[in-house]
Design an enzyme around this catalytic site. Structure first.
Site, PDB file in Angstrom:
ATOM      1  CD  GLU A  17     -15.298  -3.466  -4.191  1.00 23.48           C
ATOM      2  OE1 GLU A  17     -15.113  -3.880  -5.338  1.00 23.48           O
ATOM      3  OE2 GLU A  17     -14.496  -3.664  -3.243  1.00 23.48           O
ATOM      4  CG  ASP A  43      -9.727  -0.058  -2.200  1.00 29.47           C
ATOM      5  OD1 ASP A  43      -9.570   0.919  -1.442  1.00 29.47           O
ATOM      6  OD2 ASP A  43      -9.696  -1.229  -1.785  1.00 29.47           O
ATOM      7  CD  GLN A 100      -3.293  -0.433   2.036  1.00 28.19           C
ATOM      8  OE1 GLN A 100      -3.001  -0.194   3.208  1.00 28.19           O
ATOM      9  NE2 GLN A 100      -4.541  -0.411   1.601  1.00 28.19           N
ATOM     10  CD  GLU A 141     -14.310   2.716   5.214  1.00 26.95           C
ATOM     11  OE1 GLU A 141     -13.459   2.128   4.539  1.00 26.95           O
ATOM     12  OE2 GLU A 141     -15.527   2.408   5.223  1.00 26.95           O
TER      13      GLU A 141
END
Length: 560
Positions: A519, A319, A214, A503
């Site tokens: 997602e 992502d 990452q 988050e």
């Protein structure tokens, strides 16, 4: 092993032949698994390789809403035996796949939702969350996807039951602000251990994350620890800093101009830049079905290439985002490996500078000079190739077409954060950010609204901190303060209403608060939000300053 009854009306001879055929099929599957193993950075195998066709069948059956659930399930016995049992049982009448999984796997259980004591301020709530988010994984079930690491660590929260690489830097900031330097030390030691053990820091401590890393924040973690323990920290972690760099630069000596090799890009003038990459080109283990569906919806794309780009997008931490797309509205147009990202290359500049400093402290002047030269060369390349002179902001560079990807994103502030921009470039970038990315709830990630979580209307805690620090480096304190306080007000208001940190946040539009898209559902916790919130409180509302009755936010908080 569970032995099925002989199905009727089969004869024993037919049944024996069927079992032999299944045994041969299982042997073939195991041979394929062995062939696939070389793609990984190291053992153990991820669940999609361990379980092969069973893994795919379970994900396609949609037994759980979250594809990560089965990726994190632990086989109760040898996976090959479980697969063989499934092969023999699955065609029987009334076979129940979910029951079979329950009998043969230990499914993950999320920790009970944390309910904070009544009346806590935002700061008190975060301080109380650290032990709730702390985990240990010193030992490993041999079939578990969770990888052991030697010391305690802090997870993000929610579905994220493992430690994540770039998340952890922002979590460490908060732990340091809370005075938990022992935990900061533990986590830096864990990442150093992973570098020694695997040759790099995986995306997270799961077998299915071993094939990628990452954003490389390890050198910033070393910086943070050195603030408390002194310059000896640089010398202590020099071997791991060097191995981290070697991982990102692997193949740089042999790649031809105008070509790329894994994580390295060599431009036509010989300049070296880097890209995000994953060593595998299959659907992501934790999002298997989603990636298969993306491939079905993008028949014009080579599947392996598409899956590699999706995996590289996960390696970026963004992502997903229109930042990586040819068509801002289409996930199937993702082309992560075709871009030299401005954030990644800014972070690797910092790693080169840190290596130079570390070798200087070791009195290895030649090595120090070597890495200082590499840092200067990268700085020159960033300010040339990753700068859009016409628009006046930093961008990603398409190394295949030789053109900049013109979109303005919050990543534009990384060169300011790493202090490699000129004053003029910083001023123009700040102006663009203020006009286009500053919103009532903080800094928006991009200007595109397409349902992806790393796009509008969402803002993310780490990007707020990058912006605040970067803008302050170049004397744009007023803009930094606006971003920081707008985000703090957003976090505080959401906490007042829901008693939690999340988050990501919606930062523009009629309804601020918890973000959406992506997602999976919005996750609570949350490691990096906690860390950045504490740092912003410390910067703009220290404990000895008057704050609003709502908790910790200054009465004078400025809205856009």
């Amino acid at each position: 092993m569970i032995r099925p009854a002989i199905p009727q009306p089969y004869s024993r001879r037919t049944y024996a032949r069927t079992c032999l055929a299944l045994l041969l099929a299982s042997t073939s599957y195991l041979a394929q698994a062995a062939d696939d193993q070389h793609l990984l950075a190291g053992p153990p195998q991820p669940p999609d390789i361990q379980l092969g066709p069973l893994f795919k069948a379970v994900q396609q059956a949609k037994l759980w809403e979250d594809q990560k659930t089965f990726a994190d399930a632990v086989p109760k016995s040898d996976p090959a035996s479980i697969v063989a049992d499934w092969q023999m049982q699955r065609h029987q009448r009334n076979f129940d796949l979910k029951h079979f999984i329950a009998e043969n796997f230990i499914l993950p259980i999320d920790q009970a939702k944390y309910v904070p004591p009544a009346g806590e301020t935002l700061r008190q709530h975060i301080d109380g969350l650290w032990p709730v988010l702390t985990r240990t994984a010193k030992t490993q079930n041999q079939y578990d996807s969770l990888l052991p690491i030697p010391k305690q660590y802090v997870v993000p929260g929610g579905r994220f039951r493992e430690v994540y690489y770039w998340d952890s830097y922002f979590t460490l900031l908060g732990l340091a602000e809370s005075g938990h330097w022992d935990r900061v030390q533990d986590m830096v030691d864990n990442f150093a251990w992973e570098i020694d053990h695997y040759g790099h820091i995986p995306n997270g401590n799961r077998s299915y994350y071993l094939s990628r890393s990452q954003p490389p924040f390890f050198s910033l973690m070393v910086d943070l620890l050195a603030q408390h323990n002194g310059d000896k920290v640089y010398q202590h972690y020099l071997p791991q800093l060097q191995k981290e760099y070697d991982y990102w630069m692997a193949g740089s000596d042999n790649v031809a101009a105008g070509q790329a090799s894994k994580r390295v890009i060599k431009l036509t003038d010989g300049s070296l830049l880097n890209r995000y990459w994953d060593d595998r080109d299959t659907p992501r283990t934790e999002s298997w079905l989603a990636d298969e569906e993306t491939a079905k919806q993008s028949p014009q794309r080579n599947q392996a290439e598409l899956w590699r780009d999706l995996r590289a997008g996960a390696a970026s931490g963004w992502d997903f985002s229109s930042r990586w797309f040819s068509d801002p509205q289409q996930l199937g147009s993702i082309r992560t490996t075709q871009l030299a990202p401005v954030d990644l290359n800014s972070l690797l500049y910092h790693l080169e500078v840190t290596l130079a400093k570390s070798y200087q402290l070791q009195q290895q002047a030649a090595q120090a000079k070597h890495y200082q030269q590499h840092a200067e060369q990268r700085k020159t390349a960033i300010n040339h190739y990753l700068w859009d002179e016409r628009q006046g902001w930093y961008v990603d560079y398409d190394w295949k077409t030789g053109k900049v990807h013109q979109q303005l994103t919050a990543a534009t502030l990384f060169p300011l954060y790493m202090q490699l921009a000129t004053d003029k470039q910083a001023d123009r970038t700040a102006s663009a950010v203020e006009k286009q990315l500053l919103k009532p709830g903080g800094l928006v990630t991009t200007t595109v609204n397409n349902g992806q979580q790393w796009d509008a209307p969402n803002g993310w805690a780490p990007l707020q901190w990058v912006a605040v620090e970067g803008l302050n480096h170049y004397h744009h304190a007023d803009l930094a303060r606006k971003i920081g306080l707008n985000f703090l007000n957003n976090v505080q208001t959401t906490y007042n209403q829901q008693h939690k940190l999340v988050e990501k946040y919606v930062v523009e539009g009629p309804q601020l608060g918890g973000g959406g898209g992506g997602e999976y559902p919005l996750q609570d916790g949350f490691g990096w939000t906690n860390g950045v919130t504490l740092m912003l409180l410390d910067k703009y509302c220290p404990k000895d300053k008057t704050c609003s009755n709502a908790g910790d936010i200054p009465v004078t908080a400025t809205q856009q």
